[in-house]
Design an enzyme around this catalytic site. Structure first.
Site, PDB file in Angstrom:
ATOM      1  CE  LYS A   1       0.577   2.074 -10.569  1.00  0.00           C
ATOM      2  NZ  LYS A   1       0.079   0.878  -9.911  1.00  0.00           N
ATOM      3  CB  THR A   2      -2.971   5.414 -10.818  1.00  0.00           C
ATOM      4  OG1 THR A   2      -4.302   4.906 -10.765  1.00  0.00           O
ATOM      5  CG2 THR A   2      -3.026   6.906 -10.778  1.00  0.00           C
TER       6      THR A   2
ATOM      7  N   GLY B   1      -1.100  -2.076  -9.138  1.00  0.00           N
ATOM      8  CA  GLY B   1      -1.614  -2.636 -10.394  1.00  0.00           C
ATOM      9  C   GLY B   1      -0.802  -2.192 -11.595  1.00  0.00           C
TER      10      GLY B   1
ATOM     11  CG  ASP C   1      -8.261   3.881 -11.259  1.00  0.00           C
ATOM     12  OD1 ASP C   1      -8.315   3.083 -12.205  1.00  0.00           O
ATOM     13  OD2 ASP C   1      -8.529   3.555 -10.086  1.00  0.00           O
TER      14      ASP C   1
ATOM     15  NE  ARG D   1      -3.133  -4.626  -6.124  1.00  0.00           N
ATOM     16  CZ  ARG D   1      -3.387  -3.457  -6.705  1.00  0.00           C
ATOM     17  NH1 ARG D   1      -3.171  -2.335  -6.045  1.00  0.00           N
ATOM     18  NH2 ARG D   1      -3.879  -3.400  -7.929  1.00  0.00           N
TER      19      ARG D   1
ATOM     20  CG  ASP E   1      -2.916   3.939  -1.205  1.00  0.00           C
ATOM     21  OD1 ASP E   1      -2.973   4.633  -0.169  1.00  0.00           O
ATOM     22  OD2 ASP E   1      -3.924   3.559  -1.810  1.00  0.00           O
TER      23      ASP E   1
END
Length: 547
Positions: free
Chosen positions: A198-199, A77, A201, A141, A172
């Site tokens: 990177k995330t 994402g 969240d 993805r 992941d």
């Protein structure tokens, strides 16, 4: 590309770098490392990239570097700042040798396998500096986990004479980077693989990765909108706003936004799990706050809900785990069942406890638990309208209390889900600087012959000049977890620590915030102006580092 006035002004912004990266660097090696858990299993799977030392870059002597070709992939994402990671990587390899080249693989890891790429020249890079989104090369993805994928990717790597591949992604994606680094090392392919954290969240972090990029910008974006809602809420005084926020596996975003805006209620999934709360416990807690405010004549308020809450309610978590395993093992049989009979089919196949919980769920929620899975075979919790589920259940409980004379107010709810709104925002100054530094650090890891490392920039609540740049072996962050019914090596997710400073700061204030209307309205991200307004790190980082 037509640009807004802000984009034109932002294009001129030169991201700040740690002092150690402003000239020639050398490597200062730390102690050998080991994985956070399952050491023997991880070591056996990654014999060529396990146990490597931590790395810090310090000022060094200038050396002549040969030109190198590097490939870059955006995976998973979108998160604000991805373009600056690529800009930093580009500037870094060009500083080492102006003839170095950067190739971007289109639409994520699939671009490597399908040989779909573009050379990223200075003209292209300059169009995207300090902008949000991943549109410079797109993202995808596709999971890199099969040898035929590695070998297919190796064909184009050899054809373009690429010496190193940088994978920009979450836990992941960086797990895949580690697997790829190990494979190429085992075969002596001469290809380095570097990861970047990177995330949005915020669940990819540890002592060496203080924050994942995009978290700062996304939280500031969401907090602005929540602040706007709270101001509206306090003006109209007739609605309870149930606001679901991104964060499938951890509640970092909800907690950070709560610290920024001071809502009446913020649910933290990790606390729900720790206290073994049921869905009814969560509903009762929210309903009690609604009732207490109503007793003061305040029939309005805000409730922040993490996206992944359902999976943290222990009884629901057990149900979802059994569902994940069952549907992974029986996918083809389940696909043949008529939609009208799927609920009964699932009820008949689950264990007694889980069957009863599943049968008790509203039809819509039960259906969402068994529909489309994500690429890892798990329930797509973002599709579950938790905010509506909770407000509906709160309404039922309040109606019951009204009959019993325990509640005298009026309850009307509004619902919001903030997810995509924050993923491609123009990066804050913090993320613009942090991402540029991560990309630049990746170029230095490549120049020093490293593979299987993740780019690391620390001391991030200090001025950027004092940031510490280096690398952390990806194997150091890994453990074994069940995926698709079997144990796989993955980077361990970082959840909200209930004994950590950010949660403690929130917990110390939430009873007061519940009753009082002490909202904060942060306003939009500021790009120009005083440092104390424009360059602040998240409250989470400041509290964690005692600032």
């Amino acid at each position: 590309m037509t640009k807004s006035a802000l984009q034109i002004a932002r294009a001129a912004y030169q991201p700040k770098l740690p002092k150690a990266l402003k000239g020639a660097v050398k490597v200062k090696e730390g102690e050998p490392t080991q994985s956070v858990a399952d050491q023997e299993a991880i070591k056996a799977l990654f014999p060529n990239t396990y146990g490597m030392p931590l790395i810090q870059f310090v000022e060094g002597e200038a050396v002549n570097m040969p030109a190198i070709n590097v490939g870059v992939i955006l995976s998973g994402g979108q998160a604000p700042g991805g373009h600056n990671v690529i800009s930093g990587l580009f500037d870094g390899i060009k500083t080492l040798n102006k003839d170095s080249k950067l190739y971007g693989f289109i639409l994520g890891p699939g671009g490597l396998v399908d040989h779909n790429y573009i050379e990223l020249t200075s003209d292209i890079i300059d169009e995207y500096r300090n902008t949000g989104g991943f549109d410079i090369i797109g993202s995808g993805r596709t999971k890199l986990e099969k040898e035929e994928q590695f070998d297919k990717g190796l064909e184009i790597i050899k054809e373009l004479d690429i010496k190193a591949l940088v994978i920009i992604g979450g836990d992941d994606s960086n797990t895949n980077a580690c697997v790829l680094a190990e494979y190429y090392a085992a075969k002596n392919c001469g290809v380095q693989v570097i990861g970047c954290p990177k995330t949005i969240d915020g669940d990819l972090k540890n002592e060496m990765i203080e924050t994942s990029f995009g978290f700062d910008t996304a939280c500031k974006t969401y907090s602005e909108v929540i602040g706007n809602i709270q101001r509206d809420c306090n003006s109209a005084r007739k609605y309870w706003h149930f606001i679901k926020l991104m964060g499938r596996s951890a509640s970092h975003i909800a907690l950070e936004c709560a610290l920024q805006v001071q809502p009446n209620v913020c649910i933290v999934s990790e606390e729900v799990e720790e206290k073994n709360m049921s869905l009814d416990d969560v509903v009762t807690y929210i309903a009690q706050v609604v009732a207490d405010r109503a007793a003061q004549g305040n029939n309005f308020g805000t409730v922040l809900i993490p996206e992944g809450l359902i999976e943290f309610i222990p009884a629901m978590k057990r149900l979802i785990a059994e569902l994940n395993d069952f549907l992974a093992a029986n996918a083809s049989e389940f696909a043949l069942i008529k939609k009208s009979h799927q609920r009964e089919y699932i009820i008949s196949k689950l264990s007694k406890e889980n069957s009863e919980i599943y049968a008790s769920l509203p039809e819509g929620v039960a259906r969402q638990l068994t529909l489309d899975r994500d690429p890892h075979g798990n329930v797509q919790v973002s599709l579950i309208e938790t905010e509506k589920l909770l407000s509906d259940m709160v309404a039922v409980k309040l109606a019951q209390w009204k009959e019993e004379g325990k509640y005298v107010g009026k309850f009307a709810a509004q619902h919001h889900f903030f997810g995509y709104e924050g993923r491609c925002a123009a990066p804050s100054n913090f993320d613009a600087d942090y991402c540029y530094s991560l990309g630049y650090t990746a170029s230095m890891l490549i120049a020093n012959g490293k593979t299987g490392y993740m780019s690391s920039v620390r001391n991030t609540t200090a001025p950027a000049e004092e940031w510490i740049a280096g690398g952390v072996p990806i194997t150091m962050m890994m453990n074994m977890e069940r995926r698709h019914g079997e144990m796989k090596p993955v980077i361990q997710k970082a959840l909200v620590k209930l004994d950590g400073a950010p949660f403690k700061a929130f917990a110390a204030q939430r009873e007061r915030w519940a009753i009082e209307t002490d909202y904060v309205y942060p306003g939009p991200i500021q790009y120009f102006g005083p440092t104390e307004v424009c360059d602040q790190a998240t409250k989470t980082l400041q509290l964690e580092q005692g600032r």
